[in-house]
Design a protein around this motif. Structure first.
Motif, short mmCIF file in Angstrom:
data_model
loop_
_atom_site.label_atom_id
_atom_site.label_comp_id
_atom_site.label_asym_id
_atom_site.label_seq_id
_atom_site.Cartn_x
_atom_site.Cartn_y
_atom_site.Cartn_z
N GLU A 1 -6.91 -17.47 10.08
CA GLU A 1 -8.06 -18.34 10.32
C GLU A 1 -9.20 -18.01 9.37
OE1 GLU A 1 -10.77 -19.93 14.06
OE2 GLU A 1 -9.69 -18.03 14.23
N TRP B 1 0.09 -20.95 10.63
CA TRP B 1 -0.25 -20.04 11.72
C TRP B 1 -0.62 -20.77 13.01
CZ3 TRP B 1 -5.28 -20.01 13.69
CH2 TRP B 1 -6.23 -20.73 12.95
N ARG B 2 -1.08 -22.02 12.90
CA ARG B 2 -1.47 -22.76 14.12
C ARG B 2 -0.27 -23.13 14.98
NH1 ARG B 2 -5.16 -24.65 10.29
NH2 ARG B 2 -7.37 -24.42 10.89
N THR B 3 0.95 -23.00 14.45
CA THR B 3 2.14 -23.30 15.25
C THR B 3 2.45 -22.18 16.23
OG1 THR B 3 3.67 -22.32 13.63
CG2 THR B 3 3.10 -24.65 13.35
N ARG C 1 1.49 -19.76 19.26
CA ARG C 1 0.59 -19.79 20.41
C ARG C 1 0.59 -18.44 21.12
NH1 ARG C 1 -2.43 -24.10 19.20
NH2 ARG C 1 -1.17 -25.98 18.84
#
Length: 321
Positions: free
Chosen positions: A88, A131-133, A135
């Protein structure tokens, strides 16, 4: 990667763990043996949780979980938190979902074994899943990793482990501690009188030997961490391709930017290594990006030219550890 202070005796030990060289230095020689044992135990726990090369590691156990929530240890959760924060903070330049890309270029085992492998590789441009995949639910202690996503924590785990180890040992021993994992260096506790003297260079080597190649400098560090990322170390050839271990998540291929080495000082070693790796990926814009982040850095171009950003630690005299 450190030297004794002028008025305080230090003691050091070198070993190997996590597929790299490990250096421990303490300002109280009487505490070296116990600190060394604590460090070995800590690194064994990190390896069992975070290794991409161990079939029995927690990280490898996430392969094939197809997006189901999987309960993980607090240690792996911490490591994933750092990796996702790094992604991020760098706009995805450092991304833990490059595991499959690392396998594709041949970095699918401990590095000591890679150079013995002459199988050809097919280089294909393929963006990392992102990276957003992933959780991560810290409250529940679970993580979801989608089908086809393989995680690699190589860009953050060693530096994070160095931070944790230095802090743990300094608390336990009540003295100054330096922990270096493959050149990712964290310090904690009271430093030597003139600070920790750390040499930055293209390739990590023996402390007492002058680097055989590339420019180098010794800087003083009193707290936080210092990390170097580069394209000159961990290199190999496959089918005529010259390869290295720093992958651009946008292409899934080794970075081909203007910098061969970037060193960064930061409040933690994890933050320093995140920034040094991101700088290689960002390429021509790295110096400007690091300056905007307020991070002292030293960048070495492919021709050996050195550039620094504001705040880079003043050069210190060479000293033997």
């Amino acid at each position: 990667m450190s030297a004794p202070g002028k008025t305080r005796t230090t003691a050091a030990v070198d070993r190997r763990a996590l597929g790299t060289g490990v250096r421990l230095v303490v300002t109280d020689p009487a505490m070296l043996a116990s600190c060394s044992l604590l460090l070995a135990r800590h690194l064994a726990e990190v390896d069992a949780a975070c290794s991409r090369f161990r079939a029995d590691s927690e990280l490898s156990g996430l392969d094939g979980t197809a997006g189901r929530p999987v309960r993980i240890s607090p240690l792996l959760a911490d490591a994933l938190t750092v990796a996702l924060h790094a992604a991020e903070a760098t706009g995805g330049a450092v991304d833990p979902t490059v595991g499959s890309a690392m396998d594709a270029i041949g970095y699918d085992r401990d590095f000591t074994l890679i150079q013995e492998d002459d199988r050809p590789v097919r280089l294909t441009v393929r963006r990392a899943p992102g990276w957003r995949t992933v959780r991560l639910d810290r409250a529940a202690g679970t993580v979801r990793v989608p089908t086809g996503v393989r995680l690699d924590l190589g860009a953050t785990a060693k530096a994070w482990a160095a931070d944790r180890a230095a802090a743990l040992l300094a608390r336990a021993a009540g003295c100054g501690v330096l922990v270096s994992l493959g050149g990712d260096t964290a310090v904690a506790g009271e430093p030597p009188a003139d600070g920790w003297q750390i040499r930055v260079q293209d390739i990590t080597g023996p402390v007492g030997e002058t680097p055989a190649q590339g420019p180098h400098a010794t800087v003083g560090l009193r707290s936080g961490g210092l990390a170097t990322s580069g394209t000159a170390a961990r290199t190999w050839r496959r089918g005529g391709h010259a390869l290295h271990h720093v992958v651009d998540p946008r292409t899934g291929l080794p970075v081909r930017g203007p910098w061969r080495t970037v060193s960064v000082a930061a409040a933690t070693c994890a933050a320093a290594n995140t920034a040094s790796t991101a700088a290689l990926v960002k390429g021509a814009g790295a110096e400007r990006w690091l300056t905007r982040q307020g991070l002292p850095a030293r960048l070495v171009a492919r021709d050996g030219t050195v550039a620094t950003t504001p705040g880079w630690p003043a050069a210190a005299p060479e000293a033997a550890a």
